[in-house]
Design an enzyme around this catalytic site. Structure first.
Site, PDB file in Angstrom:
ATOM      1  N   LYS A  60       0.543  -1.250   0.159  1.00 65.39           N
ATOM      2  CA  LYS A  60       0.059   0.132   0.000  1.00 65.39           C
ATOM      3  C   LYS A  60       0.861   1.281   0.020  1.00 65.39           C
ATOM      4  CE  LYS A  60      -3.942  -2.589   2.389  1.00 65.39           C
ATOM      5  NZ  LYS A  60      -4.542  -2.997   3.382  1.00 65.39           N
ATOM      6  N   GLN A 104      -4.176  -1.089   9.570  1.00 64.31           N
ATOM      7  CA  GLN A 104      -4.381  -2.424   9.106  1.00 64.31           C
ATOM      8  C   GLN A 104      -4.970  -3.552  10.197  1.00 64.31           C
ATOM      9  OE1 GLN A 104      -3.534  -3.262   6.060  1.00 64.31           O
ATOM     10  NE2 GLN A 104      -3.854  -5.440   6.363  1.00 64.31           N
ATOM     11  N   ASP A 127     -10.855   3.243   4.380  1.00 68.39           N
ATOM     12  CA  ASP A 127     -11.086   1.547   4.169  1.00 68.39           C
ATOM     13  C   ASP A 127     -12.833   1.382   4.251  1.00 68.39           C
ATOM     14  OD1 ASP A 127      -9.503  -0.513   3.979  1.00 68.39           O
ATOM     15  OD2 ASP A 127      -8.692  -0.239   6.102  1.00 68.39           O
TER      16      ASP A 127
HETATM   17  N1  GUN Z   1      -6.677  -6.653   6.600  1.00 72.23           N
HETATM   18  C1  GUN Z   1      -7.031  -7.387   5.448  1.00 72.23           C
HETATM   19  N2  GUN Z   1      -7.657  -6.554   4.348  1.00 72.23           N
HETATM   20  C2  GUN Z   1      -7.464  -5.381   4.822  1.00 72.23           C
HETATM   21  C3  GUN Z   1      -8.134  -4.182   4.486  1.00 72.23           C
HETATM   22  O1  GUN Z   1      -8.520  -4.009   3.155  1.00 72.23           O
HETATM   23  N3  GUN Z   1      -7.891  -3.078   5.061  1.00 72.23           N
HETATM   24  C4  GUN Z   1      -7.348  -3.276   6.308  1.00 72.23           C
HETATM   25  N4  GUN Z   1      -7.036  -2.246   7.187  1.00 72.23           N
HETATM   26  N5  GUN Z   1      -6.885  -4.377   7.070  1.00 72.23           N
HETATM   27  C5  GUN Z   1      -7.158  -5.538   5.992  1.00 72.23           C
END
Ligand code: GUN
Length: 299
Positions: A60, A104, A127
Site C-alpha cells: 500500500k 491494518q 477503508d
Molecule cells: N486486513 C485485510 N484486508 C484489509 C483491508 O482491506 N484493510 C485493512 N485495514 N486491513 C485489512
C-alpha cells in the site's frame, strides 16, 4: 464440435486493470498538485509484526509513492496500549495533510477493533470500515462516504470485464466484516439477488451451482471445485491462502478459495490468485484517498 474440456474461461487480469486505474489516479493527483498545490495524503497504521499484514502494508505504501500520494507511515509495537493507538488516530484526524487513515487489521487481541475503527474520522475512513459507513452501505437510498476497498475492487473487476450485475444470482462465500458482508451489500445495491453461504451453511455447493456470479471469500484453499460452478459463471476469487510447495524457493505458493484449473474449464470468467483481486484492493484504496482529498478541496 468443441468438447467441454476445450472450454477455457476468460482470465480477468487484475494486475493490468489495476495498472490502468493507477495511471488514471496518478494524472488526477498531478492535476491537484499543479492546480491547487494539494497533495493527497494517506496514513497507514500497522500494529505489531504479522508477516501478512507487513506485506500488505508495504504494498500500500509503495503504491502511494508511485501515484504521487504522500504516505504517512505509522508502525506501532504489538504491545502498544489501546489509549496510545486512539491518541494516534486523533492526531491523524486533526492533521490537514492526511486525507485518509487506514489501520491494518487484524489488531492484537488487547485492542478493541470496533473502538479504533469508530475513532477514525468519517471523512478519512478510506477503508470504509467505520460502523456508520457500513450501516449506510446496508441501507437503501443512503450512500456511505467510502466503499470498502476489496468489495469495491470486486465490482470494478466485473464492470471492467463487461459483466452486468442487475438481476443476476450472486453467491458470496464467507461473511467477514472486511469482504463477505460488505461485498454482499454492494451486490444488493447493484440489484443482484444475493445469497451468502458460510461455514455453517449445509451443502454450500447447491447454492454455488445456481450462481451467475460467485464471490469467494472464505479463506479456505481451493474449497470451491470446478463441478460446483455453473457453466459460464463469473468467478471472483478473493482468497489468498499460502500452501506448502517444496518446489518453490520460499517453500510455499499462494492459492485462492477456488480450484482454478478445474474452474477454468467451466466458468465464463475467473480471476487468478495472485494477480486478480489483490491489485484492485490497493488501487481502490488510492482511489478512495484521492476522493477524500478532492472532497476537502471541494472538487
Ligand atoms: N486486513 C485485510 N484486508 C484489509 C483491508 O482491506 N484493510 C485493512 N485495514 N486491513 C485489512
Amino acid at each position: 464440435m468443441a468438447s467441454p474440456s476445450d472450454h477455457h474461461a476468460t482470465v480477468i487480469d487484475g494486475k493490468a486493470i489495476a495498472q490502468t486505474i493507477r495511471s488514471e489516479i496518478a494524472s488526477e493527483v498531478s492535476i491537484l498538485s499543479e492546480k491547487y498545490s494539494k497533495v493527497p495524503g494517506l496514513a497507514v497504521v500497522i500494529v505489531g509484526c504479522r508477516k501478512d499484514s507487513q506485506s500488505y502494508v508495504s504494498m500500500k505504501r509503495k503504491a502511494c509513492a508511485e501515484v504521487g500520494i504522500k504516505s504517512f507511515d505509522i508502525d506501532l509495537p504489538e504491545d502498544v496500549p489501546e489509549a496510545e493507538l486512539i491518541a494516534k488516530v486523533d492526531e491523524l484526524n486533526a492533521n490537514p495533510q492526511v486525507h485518509g487513515i487506514l489501520v491494518q487489521l487484524p489488531l492484537p487481541k488487547h485492542i478493541n477493533e470496533e473502538k479504533i475503527l469508530s475513532q477514525i474520522s468519517l471523512e478519512k475512513d478510506v477503508d470504509g470500515f467505520h460502523p456508520l459507513n457500513i450501516g449506510k452501505l446496508a441501507m437503501k437510498g443512503r450512500d456511505p462516504l467510502f466503499l470498502p476497498c476489496t468489495p469495491k475492487g470486486c465490482l470494478e473487476l466485473l464492470s471492467r470485464s463487461g459483466i452486468s450485475i442487475k438481476g443476476k444470482k450472486a453467491v458470496v462465500v464467507g461473511r467477514s466484516n472486511i469482504v463477505g458482508l460488505p461485498v454482499s451489500l454492494l451486490l444488493l445495491k447493484a440489484d443482484a439477488t444475493v445469497t451468502v453461504v458460510h461455514s455453517r451453511t449445509p451443502d454450500p455447493e447447491s447454492y454455488i451451482r445456481e450462481a451467475d456470479i460467485v464471490i469467494a471469500a472464505a479463506g479456505q484453499a481451493m474449497m470451491i471445485k470446478g463441478s460446483w460452478i455453473k457453466p459460464g459463471a463469473a468467478v471472483i476469487d478473493v482468497g489468498t491462502n499460502a500452501v506448502n510447495d517444496p518446489s518453490r524457493k520460499s517453500g510455499y505458493r499462494l492459492v485462492g478459495d477456488v480450484d482454478f484449473q478445474e474452474a477454468c474449464k467451466v466458468a465464463g470468467w475467473i480471476t487468478p490468485v495472485p494477480g486478480g483481486v489483490g491489485p484492485l484492493t490497493v488501487a481502490m484504496l488510492l482511489q478512495n484517498t484521492l476522493e477524500g482529498a478532492k472532497r476537502v478541496i471541494g472538487q
